[in-house]
Design an enzyme around this catalytic site. Structure first.
Site, PDB file in Angstrom:
ATOM      1  N   ASN A 101       0.867  -1.185   0.000  1.00 38.59           N
ATOM      2  CA  ASN A 101       0.000   0.000   0.000  1.00 38.59           C
ATOM      3  C   ASN A 101       0.902   1.232   0.000  1.00 38.59           C
ATOM      4  OD1 ASN A 101      -1.823   2.027   0.497  1.00 38.59           O
ATOM      5  ND2 ASN A 101      -2.292   1.412   2.601  1.00 38.59           N
ATOM      6  N   TRP A 102       1.000   1.856  -1.182  1.00 36.90           N
ATOM      7  CA  TRP A 102       1.911   3.003  -1.313  1.00 36.90           C
ATOM      8  C   TRP A 102       1.370   4.275  -0.652  1.00 36.90           C
ATOM      9  CZ3 TRP A 102       3.982   3.046  -7.099  1.00 36.90           C
ATOM     10  CH2 TRP A 102       4.835   1.956  -7.279  1.00 36.90           C
ATOM     11  N   LYS A 103       0.083   4.267  -0.306  1.00 34.54           N
ATOM     12  CA  LYS A 103      -0.563   5.471   0.262  1.00 34.54           C
ATOM     13  C   LYS A 103      -0.353   6.649  -0.700  1.00 34.54           C
ATOM     14  CE  LYS A 103      -0.001   3.393   4.745  1.00 34.54           C
ATOM     15  NZ  LYS A 103       0.076   3.548   6.177  1.00 34.54           N
ATOM     16  N   HIS A 142      -9.527   1.539   4.999  1.00 33.55           N
ATOM     17  CA  HIS A 142      -8.241   1.700   5.687  1.00 33.55           C
ATOM     18  C   HIS A 142      -8.405   2.716   6.820  1.00 33.55           C
ATOM     19  CE1 HIS A 142      -4.087   2.820   6.475  1.00 33.55           C
ATOM     20  NE2 HIS A 142      -3.754   1.654   5.924  1.00 33.55           N
ATOM     21  N   GLU A 192      -5.287  -4.632  11.105  1.00 33.32           N
ATOM     22  CA  GLU A 192      -4.254  -3.603  11.225  1.00 33.32           C
ATOM     23  C   GLU A 192      -4.451  -2.841  12.538  1.00 33.32           C
ATOM     24  OE1 GLU A 192      -2.344  -2.474   7.292  1.00 33.32           O
ATOM     25  OE2 GLU A 192      -4.096  -1.217   7.447  1.00 33.32           O
ATOM     26  N   GLY A 194       4.868   1.424   4.525  1.00 32.15           N
ATOM     27  CA  GLY A 194       6.176   2.053   4.319  1.00 32.15           C
ATOM     28  C   GLY A 194       7.193   1.179   3.596  1.00 32.15           C
ATOM     29  N   SER A 247       3.584  -1.886  10.343  1.00 32.11           N
ATOM     30  CA  SER A 247       5.039  -1.930  10.554  1.00 32.11           C
ATOM     31  C   SER A 247       5.669  -3.272  10.170  1.00 32.11           C
ATOM     32  CB  SER A 247       5.379  -1.565  12.008  1.00 32.11           C
ATOM     33  OG  SER A 247       4.976  -0.235  12.280  1.00 32.11           O
ATOM     34  N   GLU A 258      -6.675   5.105   7.787  1.00 34.03           N
ATOM     35  CA  GLU A 258      -6.397   6.510   7.432  1.00 34.03           C
ATOM     36  C   GLU A 258      -7.593   7.132   6.726  1.00 34.03           C
ATOM     37  OE1 GLU A 258      -2.705   5.733   5.439  1.00 34.03           O
ATOM     38  OE2 GLU A 258      -1.732   5.373   7.367  1.00 34.03           O
ATOM     39  N   GLY A 280       2.410   2.526  10.576  1.00 35.79           N
ATOM     40  CA  GLY A 280       3.389   3.589  10.329  1.00 35.79           C
ATOM     41  C   GLY A 280       4.214   3.989  11.537  1.00 35.79           C
TER      42      GLY A 280
END
Ligand code: PGA
Length: 217
Positions: free
Chosen positions: A8-10, A92, A143, A201, A179, A94, A149
Site C-alpha cells: 500500500n503506497w498510500k 483503511h 491492522e 512504508g 510496521s 487513514e 506507520g
C-alpha cells in the site's frame, strides 16, 4: 493459498518516474518467485501507466460505491476493473480517520467492489468492524492502529490471538498489517497463521519489499 503480499503506497511517490522505478524494480525482483501473490496499490493516478504481469498485480487503495454519475472527484470500481486492477483496499484506518469513512459507506464500497468482480480487502482493527452479512470473496486485513506507520509492530502472540478470534467469526483469509518488514514478516505467516501481509512504508523500498516476499515463501 499462497501468501498474499499487498503493498500500500498510500500518497506516495510524488512523481510518475519514481512510481515506475519502484514498480519495475519489484517486478524484476519477484520474477522467479512463484510462492506468493504480490499486489501493489499505488495512487489512482499511476494505475493506468504501471503494467502488471503474472507476478505483480495491481490494486487500488479505495474506490467509490456508484458506477458513474455526478460525483466529483470519485473513481468507481468499473473504472478500476477496466484498468486491470484486481484488488481494492476498503476502509483503511487513514480513510476512516482523515476522510470520515464510516461503516455504512464502507459497506456500500464492499458491495460495489464485489459487483465489479474485484477482490475487496477490508481493513479492521476490531472485530466489531466486520459486517454481519459478510460474504465469500472478501479478504480481511487486521491492522492494529498503534502499529500503522509507527515502527512498532504488533507482537506475533497478540496478532495470532486476534487472527484466531476473527477466524472464529468468519472463515475468510486474514492479512496482517502494521510496521511489517523483512525481519518480522515470516512470523505473521508461519507462526501466527495469517494468509498474507498488508505492507505500507516498506513497500516503497523495492529491495525490502522483495525481501519480505522472499521471506514468506
Ligand atoms: P505500515 O502501514 O506498514 O507503514 O505500518 C501499513 C498500512 O497502513 O497498511
Amino acid at each position: 493459498m499462497k501468501p498474499l503480499i499487498v503493498g500500500n503506497w498510500k500518497c506516495n511517490p510524488t512523481t510518475l518516474l519514481e512510481a515506475k522505478r519502484i514498480f519495475d524494480s519489484v517486478k524484476r525482483g519477484v520474477k522467479n518467485i512463484k510462492g506468493a501473490e504480490t499486489v501493489i496499490c499505488p495512487p489512482f493516478i499511476f494505475l493506468s501507466v504501471l503494467t502488471p504481469d503474472q507476478n505483480v498485480k495491481l490494486g487500488a487503495q479505495d474506490c467509490f460505491w456508484e458506477e458513474k454519475g455526478p460525483y466529483t472527484g470519485e473513481v468507481s470500481p468499473s473504472m478500476l476493473e477496466g484498468l486491470g486492477v484486481k484488488y481494492v483496499i476498503v476502509g483503511h484506518s487513514e480513510r476512516r480517520k482523515y476522510f470520515g469513512e464510516a461503516d455504512e459507506m464502507i459497506k456500500k464500497k464492499l458491495g460495489a467492489v464485489l459487483k465489479a468482480g474485484l477482490k475487496p480487502i477490508l481493513c479492521i482493527d476490531k472485530i466489531s468492524q466486520i459486517p454481519k452479512d459478510i460474504k465469500r470473496g472478501y479478504i480481511l486485513a487486521y491492522e492494529p492502529l498503534f502499529a500503522i506507520g509507527s515502527g512498532k509492530p504488533c507482537t506475533i502472540e497478540k496478532a495470532k490471538k486476534m487472527r484466531n478470534s476473527i477466524q472464529k467469526k468468519v472463515k475468510l483469509p486474514v492479512l496482517y498489517g502494521g510496521s511489517v518488514n523483512s525481519q518480522n514478516a515470516p512470523g505473521y505467516i508461519k507462526e501466527a497463521g495469517f494468509s498474507g501481509l498488508l505492507v505500507g512504508g516498506a513497500s516503497l523500498k523495492p529491495r525490502e519489499f522483495v525481501d519480505i516476499i522472499k521471506e514468506v515463501c
